[in-house]
Design a protein around this motif. Structure first.
Motif, mmCIF file in Angstrom:
data_model
loop_
_atom_site.group_PDB
_atom_site.id
_atom_site.type_symbol
_atom_site.label_atom_id
_atom_site.label_comp_id
_atom_site.label_asym_id
_atom_site.label_seq_id
_atom_site.Cartn_x
_atom_site.Cartn_y
_atom_site.Cartn_z
ATOM 1 N N THR A 123 41.730 27.608 46.638
ATOM 2 C CA THR A 123 42.554 28.598 46.080
ATOM 3 C C THR A 123 41.853 29.802 46.450
ATOM 4 O O THR A 123 40.681 30.046 46.338
ATOM 5 N N LYS A 124 42.758 30.889 47.021
ATOM 6 C CA LYS A 124 41.976 32.382 47.029
ATOM 7 C C LYS A 124 42.383 33.094 45.814
ATOM 8 O O LYS A 124 43.081 32.977 45.115
ATOM 9 N N LEU A 125 41.057 33.796 45.518
ATOM 10 C CA LEU A 125 41.183 34.612 44.210
ATOM 11 C C LEU A 125 41.555 36.201 44.685
ATOM 12 O O LEU A 125 40.870 36.761 45.650
ATOM 13 N N LEU A 126 42.556 36.479 44.050
ATOM 14 C CA LEU A 126 43.095 37.857 44.414
ATOM 15 C C LEU A 126 42.528 38.662 43.263
ATOM 16 O O LEU A 126 43.032 38.792 42.121
ATOM 17 N N THR A 127 41.489 39.398 43.302
ATOM 18 C CA THR A 127 40.600 40.013 42.250
ATOM 19 C C THR A 127 41.189 41.499 42.259
ATOM 20 O O THR A 127 41.294 42.403 43.023
ATOM 21 N N ILE A 128 41.015 41.708 40.851
ATOM 22 C CA ILE A 128 41.225 43.373 40.519
ATOM 23 C C ILE A 128 40.283 44.013 39.797
ATOM 24 O O ILE A 128 39.906 43.298 38.778
ATOM 25 N N PRO A 129 39.813 45.092 40.234
ATOM 26 C CA PRO A 129 38.654 45.836 39.358
ATOM 27 C C PRO A 129 39.306 46.203 38.268
ATOM 28 O O PRO A 129 40.521 46.700 37.993
ATOM 29 N N ALA A 130 38.537 45.794 37.178
ATOM 30 C CA ALA A 130 39.259 46.168 35.773
ATOM 31 C C ALA A 130 37.929 46.808 34.969
ATOM 32 O O ALA A 130 37.018 45.788 34.457
ATOM 33 N N PRO A 131 37.880 47.987 34.826
ATOM 34 C CA PRO A 131 36.651 48.528 34.066
ATOM 35 C C PRO A 131 36.244 47.848 32.949
ATOM 36 O O PRO A 131 35.009 47.640 32.759
ATOM 37 N N ASP A 132 37.086 47.263 32.071
ATOM 38 C CA ASP A 132 36.706 46.840 30.781
ATOM 39 C C ASP A 132 37.085 45.332 30.873
ATOM 40 O O ASP A 132 37.121 44.509 29.804
#
Lengths: 346, 346, 346, 346
Positions: free
Chosen positions: D103-112
């Motif tokens: 699977t591909k991970l669709l990553t999101i920057p999330a500061p916390d």
């Protein structure tokens, strides 16, 4: 699609007539299947010669397949791939690299689509840590997905960096022809830095054919089996080979790419002073990326086909091809200009 | 390959002229890529109609790819596939099913290449045991790798058994045309028992094109993404579609297959009383398997190309094709007869 | 499970008290995670020494995991594994090899569970044919799933054959201890022929711990990453290590296995002349396979737990363990004898 | 590791004495293997009850395994996973999700470290485009890798968004206990939004044991087979079960987590006014992230073990555990303060 020329993609075109002729000529009685035919022998020999490849050349059906096969020759079982965030393998292949190769992509934001040794170096800090994905291959695209082109010196620096750091270098060459034309250099000069690369026929006037070129041995050894497992072994392979025979004859690939590049430059030049149109990247291949006044887009798409690349910032992509004519470009420029004039200040 | 007609495989042939003509006609200016073109719309609609398929039709490049895509629509993530030991997916795809799908093949020896509900039932004893691979799909081949053909009633029994036992049924139809011709029935009748099946163009006169036909919904839903991940999304898909438009026009596929079947029967008939030649299986498609006096083979291969199927028991496979002529067959028979006469009693 | 001793499997036992004691002792304050602790350093050093391994030792959670990790160190990306049809990786791991490694198993019927160079050689005929799965590794089990044991000379012949034929040799050593005890030889002697092997703790008195031993370098290089990807990196690894420290101290592993083996021999000896009970294979470890009069089985299972191995031919498997007592065996023998006597002639 | 308490990780600790005692008690004669034992029956029933789970509970060896098994229950074959860039599955599992699940991970920057419906929504724009990876699952971590904790209302919003958008929700609960303690809520309240989640024992005082909890049926159906294929089926499963029996008895998990959380708060409180030390995130579990004057780090690491989280910005991670004492924390605070005082203004 409208009657007018598409500026949507260089794969909206048909095939070059020389390609079609070669396919027809290859339809000559029986031939051994799976590549043991004379056309395949000649086409792969010709490509090996043109690339000055130590290894073999493997024909496959499309660009994603070429990328997957190429990477699979270079990756150890556990390794990850370093690439630009905008890389086709990351954005446009539906996760095939992860699915078929099980590899993680370590992506790098690269505003113009181009990696550098410094950008690559940042991905190496976790080497030797068994919790972190371990990069084994760097994948770059030439010309890039943003229409930019690595200079030969830039390629050499990346190649040197990779080989000094136990990284192998793969080039996605779906539009390698456009780079050869832009840089006015040989395929061998473009390929010299790489371990394996692809050479795209489809966007250059083929019906559908790509080549995976192995520059260094013994990397060819497993390729026949991997190609078969990856569903890329054509039984009547002569018809893929014939397409490359046409494209390599008297460097048709270069003429096709040069023309497409020239049409893109003509388009960019024609728009230089149009208000509300800003060319985003250097035009170094057959693509023009432009930030366009939102109001123009819908009007323009009524008559012309093209893609909005990034809705948020109103960037569009216009692509030319081997069969785009000066008249097509000029009419397109006129359309844009007239819409811009009608729109008034934004 | 000798000048003479190959009896090696039905993929040693070139393309049928109508197929080539259709490809040339499709080379008409720009078209949307990736299947959003008129040729693809028409070809897939025609195939859906011919198969009376609830689901969609997906064009791919070759037979292995059709099998992998088809199976991937039917398999839950952990499941295994029941198939005959002689199945193409088991013997001739270099382990693609295991590599690409991660599935285990639960193989059944089947002397004539055909499965039955009883044979399938034997594979179900370990259901519910988490140590054992769990079958989810039955894959059969029509016509089989041994040139035999399931009757429609046999297909129905297998389909009924599968659906009564939470198994899905896939048919590898690389030579489905030959079955339709042999049984003189429609594609829909052949396909009715299946959940998904493939329909082969390549061995039937195409340049290279196969269709995956989804008979039951909602099995189509994931197919576009799986096709892309499996490297089978053609950018200029109209050229795959055009091949099927030619093959489906006035049932060219049936005429091609009927002719090939007839040539195989002619070959078998011509050899009926030749000493040292024993036809192994009923000739129900375009293949003749024969156990041949070992002394003949080398002599015969001097002039003719064909494969030894099983060295140990001296079984050869002779295949005809849409373009095999009566004269080809007759000369081949004469060759065999004259070698047999020269050899004397074994 | 009945109050009585299970003859079902050597993993029905609890842990040996020395193992448990070692785990308790390891529960001493903080320690670095993921194997960077003193217990792991000592246990792997001890195992390296005992096996005379050039490479490293990697602790994992269970036997299937050891097999998958071991094979993954040896397989090129496209390669297949040759193994006996009865191999645990083929029959009892739910298709993990295919799922996790994507590899095809080329299985060989082997009546006593043992491969030979001749049997392996038969799987090599399709080498170099890109349609056929290409064997890269031979996997054998010591002792086998049928309770038989390869002699050291047999192992050497297989190892020599593999290395002369570009095959790597893996040994599934889930019961390697039983082989060492039966052959009265060192672990190093058992392992010398192999490239990588596993050494089972779980069936030998551990709570659950197996070791993957790399005999030849540079095969260790990728193992840390593959172990992590294969979900086998224990954070508190000291508790796996402590188990091996207990098992290797004064060769507890050998004492445990010797005892289990002796109990199996005692069982077989006790049944030698019982009508309706036929011992199927030489008793060379802790398993007794017997063909038993069908009428006995149900009666016997009322009081004792064991598995029917093959329903069709009425073969059962009785397993002993490190904690099976002579009294357990004798009572079991008495039960069987009394059932046999009650049953009368079959 | 120094004699002093580690602030490196909550898996540097040993096991809680109650856990060890439960393991010893489970070492009571024979028991069925592979989970068909009484301890496993009781532990999984207890966990089902505590989570109010419709589905079953599956014990596995470690946190990465729990994540992979959990995701595999939720993902269709072609789908991708949406997660925070900081997610353990993205950064610390060596690419296992890509390798084992493809699977591909669709990553999101999330500061916390926390996702929101809005952040997730941005990943849905390419749905239905077969060139783009298609998200099927959202994976969040509770508490997050940055020590923050989703409020129950935040979880509910994410769950509602997912279920309204054909996304399934997975929670990596390696530190779910810390969330339950911080929020003073039940496991059922934490889990209600999820389709599947993990519940970590290892960081909460176990030797090594994690549970995968299936909240919605029929998602359990394939789990036994997937667990086996993913190398997580323990043969002597009672020893995993015993650990959870200890942790669930009188909510030992909550007491352990509460204590660890309290120690982290005590540490943060102790450092509030120390110059050159800036706490980065709300302290809502057992982790304190601090940006620390670079000069302190080396000095502090002479006596104490902890990790530098981000070298570039000089952020360290200090973790407490169930067995961290007030005295440990106070001495650590004193050390930092004295170094800070010695260093003078930065």
């Amino acid at each position: 699609m409208a009657d007018r020329k598409s500026f949507g993609s260089d794969n909206h075109t048909g095939a070059h007539e020389a390609v079609l002729r070669a396919v027809i000529e290859a339809n000559a009685g029986d031939a051994m299947a799976y590549g043991a035919d004379e056309w395949t022998r000649r086409a792969t020999a010709e490509l090996r010669r043109a690339f000055r490849a130590e290894g073999d050349v493997f024909l496959v059906f499309n660009g994603s397949a070429a990328n997957i096969l190429g990477l699979s020759l270079l990756l150890r079982r556990h390794e990850a791939v370093i690439c630009a965030e905008s890389a086709h393998i990351n954005t446009d292949e539906c996760g095939a690299a992860e699915r078929i190769l099980g590899t993680k992509l370590l992506t790098i934001p690269a505003p113009d689509g181009k990696l550098t040794p410094d950008l690559i170096a940042e991905q190496l800090s976790a080497r030797g840590d068994d919790h972190r994905a371990q990069p084994g291959v760097v994948a770059i695209t030439q010309t890039t997905e943003l229409g930019t082109c690595y200079a030969v010196a830039e390629l050499r620096k990346i190649g040197d960096f990779c080989h000094a750091n136990d990284l192998r270098l793969y080039i996605d060459g779906a539009r390698l022809a456009n780079a050869g034309a832009y840089l006015d250099c040989s395929l061998a000069e473009l390929a010299d830095c790489a371990d394996v690369l692809s050479f795209g026929g489809t966007k250059n006037g083929a019906l559908g054919a790509e080549a995976v070129v192995v520059m260094r041995e013994p990397l060819s050894a497993d390729a026949p089996y991997l190609r078969k497992q990856q569903l890329q072994l054509a039984s009547k392979m002569r018809y893929l080979a014939a397409q490359f025979l046409a494209l390599t004859e008297e460097d048709l690939w270069r003429r096709n790419a040069s023309h497409a590049n020239e049409m893109a430059r003509r388009l960019a030049a024609g728009l230089r002073d149009v208000p509300g149109v800003h060319i985003c990247f250097p035009v170094q291949s057959d693509a023009v990326f432009a930030q366009v006044d939102r109001r123009y887009i819908e009007a323009l798409q009524r008559d012309w086909f093209f893609y909005v690349w990034d809705e948020k910032v109103s960037i569009v992509r216009w692509m030319t091809a081997f069969d785009t004519t000066e008249a097509d470009v000029d009419r397109f420029v006129v359309s844009i200009r007239s819409i811009a004039e009608g729109a008034g200040p934004g």
